[in-house]
Scaffold this active site. Structure first.
Site, mmCIF file in Angstrom:
data_model
loop_
_atom_site.group_PDB
_atom_site.id
_atom_site.type_symbol
_atom_site.label_atom_id
_atom_site.label_comp_id
_atom_site.label_asym_id
_atom_site.label_seq_id
_atom_site.Cartn_x
_atom_site.Cartn_y
_atom_site.Cartn_z
ATOM 1 N N LYS A 164 0.956 -1.250 0.271
ATOM 2 C CA LYS A 164 0.216 -0.188 0.210
ATOM 3 C C LYS A 164 1.249 1.502 -0.597
ATOM 4 O O LYS A 164 1.824 0.900 0.296
ATOM 5 C CB LYS A 164 -0.801 -0.105 1.339
ATOM 6 C CG LYS A 164 -1.728 1.336 1.646
ATOM 7 C CD LYS A 164 -2.574 1.086 3.196
ATOM 8 C CE LYS A 164 -2.655 1.597 3.724
ATOM 9 N NZ LYS A 164 -3.223 1.469 5.106
ATOM 10 N N GLU A 216 -8.460 3.060 -0.616
ATOM 11 C CA GLU A 216 -8.811 3.698 -0.040
ATOM 12 C C GLU A 216 -8.754 4.940 1.010
ATOM 13 O O GLU A 216 -8.067 6.236 0.806
ATOM 14 C CB GLU A 216 -6.860 3.568 0.822
ATOM 15 C CG GLU A 216 -8.117 2.973 2.806
ATOM 16 C CD GLU A 216 -6.614 2.291 3.743
ATOM 17 O OE1 GLU A 216 -5.649 1.781 3.062
ATOM 18 O OE2 GLU A 216 -6.251 2.203 5.228
ATOM 19 N N LYS A 265 -9.638 -1.236 11.834
ATOM 20 C CA LYS A 265 -8.886 -0.778 13.204
ATOM 21 C C LYS A 265 -9.813 -1.114 14.153
ATOM 22 O O LYS A 265 -10.472 -0.460 14.858
ATOM 23 C CB LYS A 265 -8.517 0.866 13.120
ATOM 24 C CG LYS A 265 -7.649 0.595 11.257
ATOM 25 C CD LYS A 265 -6.784 2.047 11.597
ATOM 26 C CE LYS A 265 -6.181 2.543 10.313
ATOM 27 N NZ LYS A 265 -5.074 3.692 10.266
ATOM 28 N N GLY A 293 -3.869 -0.785 10.482
ATOM 29 C CA GLY A 293 -3.248 -0.545 11.325
ATOM 30 C C GLY A 293 -2.956 1.015 11.948
ATOM 31 O O GLY A 293 -2.774 1.938 11.223
#
Ligand code: OSB
Ligand code: MG
Length: 371
Positions: A164, A216, A265, A293
């Site tokens: 990513k 995203e 998350k 994360g």
């Protein structure tokens, strides 16, 4: 069976990342956070980690708002009302609005304690069933394209299942073009951390040229409506991150067609119990999910691994190995990634021991709350 808490300790930690991490909103180098240690009458210890950053750039919470909420509201609630199961915390904490990362830090410690009390790994307590999990890596904005290509090359060699990278206006199509020239077939996604608006819709259509797994959070951090409009106009799947704070946010996003993928998350949604509910809803609606994360230390990372063992976590997440972030992690062994996989520990609770010497080294002070 009541969870008999004897004391809660809040360890204030400061750790420095190996590499500064840059997004469309700025750079994180130093991590300030709290390790929650819950101790019960039988001498079991459960651990959680507050994942908010020092400043409120990602969500409104900070390390210090987490501390304030835990000390002045959440821990007093627990002192006044014993609980039987970690799931009970959702109702207990419901008079306190939002502050999800503060709630999740305490809830995570109690889930760990609960699993240890029952002598089972946390992943089993959550209903997970994987022996290994597939993971990807998230690479921050680099000083140059050459640096980025180099970091991607290292990640590919390390075996990460997907990469990513971060984009923002002025640092997007050109970057993706170069990356695709070097890595035509790499499973790749781009994260904008809400740097665009619907005015950029024609610009964002160009994303379709790069065969991305997803884009995203292209639009507003609190938006669900505009993302639905964008998703209708681009082929690339949208994945929501910042916009998702709860089960209801997920329900709304899926009903509106705002995304085809969800990044979960634990801290952002207020804990493992809510994360599990979201997991089940997404499974029932055929929406793939992955675990995001927060540049966590070992405790938070261990919770992410446990959650990712649930079956609908079908896409590799952002849980890279400890060594990607830290010279020295606060758990032992550290989280190790081999060929893009983490082997899930079968020891009770989060599956990793605290490295007390490391914890001491990074601790500024410890607050103790007696029960
Ligand atoms: O948007 O997913 C994000 C890190 C900090 C805040 C937000 C994000 C990220 C990452 C890195 O992308 C995730 C990680 O490696 O822990
Ligand atoms: Mg993101």
């Amino acid at each position: 069976m009541t969870i008999n808490i004897k004391a809660i300790k809040l360890h204030a930690l400061n750790m420095t990342l190996n590499h500064p991490f840059s997004t469309s909103f700025g750079t994180v180098k130093d991590r300030e956070f709290y390790i929650v240690e819950v101790i019960d009458q039988n001498g079991h210890h459960g651990f959680g980690e507050s994942v908010a950053f020092a400043t409120p750039w990602y969500t409104e919470e900070t390390a210090q708002t987490c501390f304030h909420m835990m000390r002045d509201f959440l821990i007093p609630l627990l002192q006044a009302h014993p609980i039987d199961h970690p799931d009970d915390l959702v109702a207990l904490f419901s008079p306190i609005k939002k502050n999800h990362m503060a709630k999740a830090a305490i809830e995570g410690a109690i889930w760990d304690l609960y699993a240890k009390t029952n002598n089972i790994p946390l992943y089993q307590a959550l209903g997970g069933n994987k022996k290994t999990i597939d993971v990807g890596i998230s690479i921050g904005i680099q000083p140059s394209i050459d640096d980025l290509i180099y970091r991607i090359e290292q990640s590919v060699q390390a075996g990460y299942k997907r990469v990513k990278l971060k984009i923002k206006p002025g640092h997007d199509m050109q970057v993706l073009h170069s990356v695709r020239q070097h890595f035509p077939d790499l499973p790749l996604l781009a994260d904008a951390n809400s740097a665009y608006t619907l005015k950029d819709i024609d610009h964002l259509k160009q994303l379709d040229d790069f065969n991305l797994m997803m884009i995203e959070q292209p639009l507003g951090h609190d938006d669900i409506i505009d993302h639905a409009t964008l998703q209708k106009n681009i082929h690339t799947s949208i994945c929501l991150d910042e916009s998702i704070h709860s089960f209801d946010d997920v329900r709304h996003a899926i009903q509106l067609g705002s995304c085809r993928v969800i990044n979960i998350k634990i801290g952002r949604v207020g804990g493992l119990t809510e994360a599990k509910r979201i997991h089940d809803y997404c499974r029932d609606h055929h929406i793939p999910i992955w675990c995001g994360g927060m540049l966590e230390a070992g405790i938070g990372r261990a919770h992410n691994i446990a959650l990712t063992t649930l079956p609908n976590f079908t896409l590799p997440g952002d849980t890279a190995g400890s060594a990607h972030y830290w010279q020295k992690d606060i758990i032992t062994p550290p989280v190790v990634v081999n060929d893009g996989e983490i082997t899930v520990s079968d020891t009770p609770g989060i599956g990793y021991e605290i490295d007390w010497k490391a914890l001491e080294q990074f601790s500024e002070y410890t607050h103790t709350f007696k029960f």
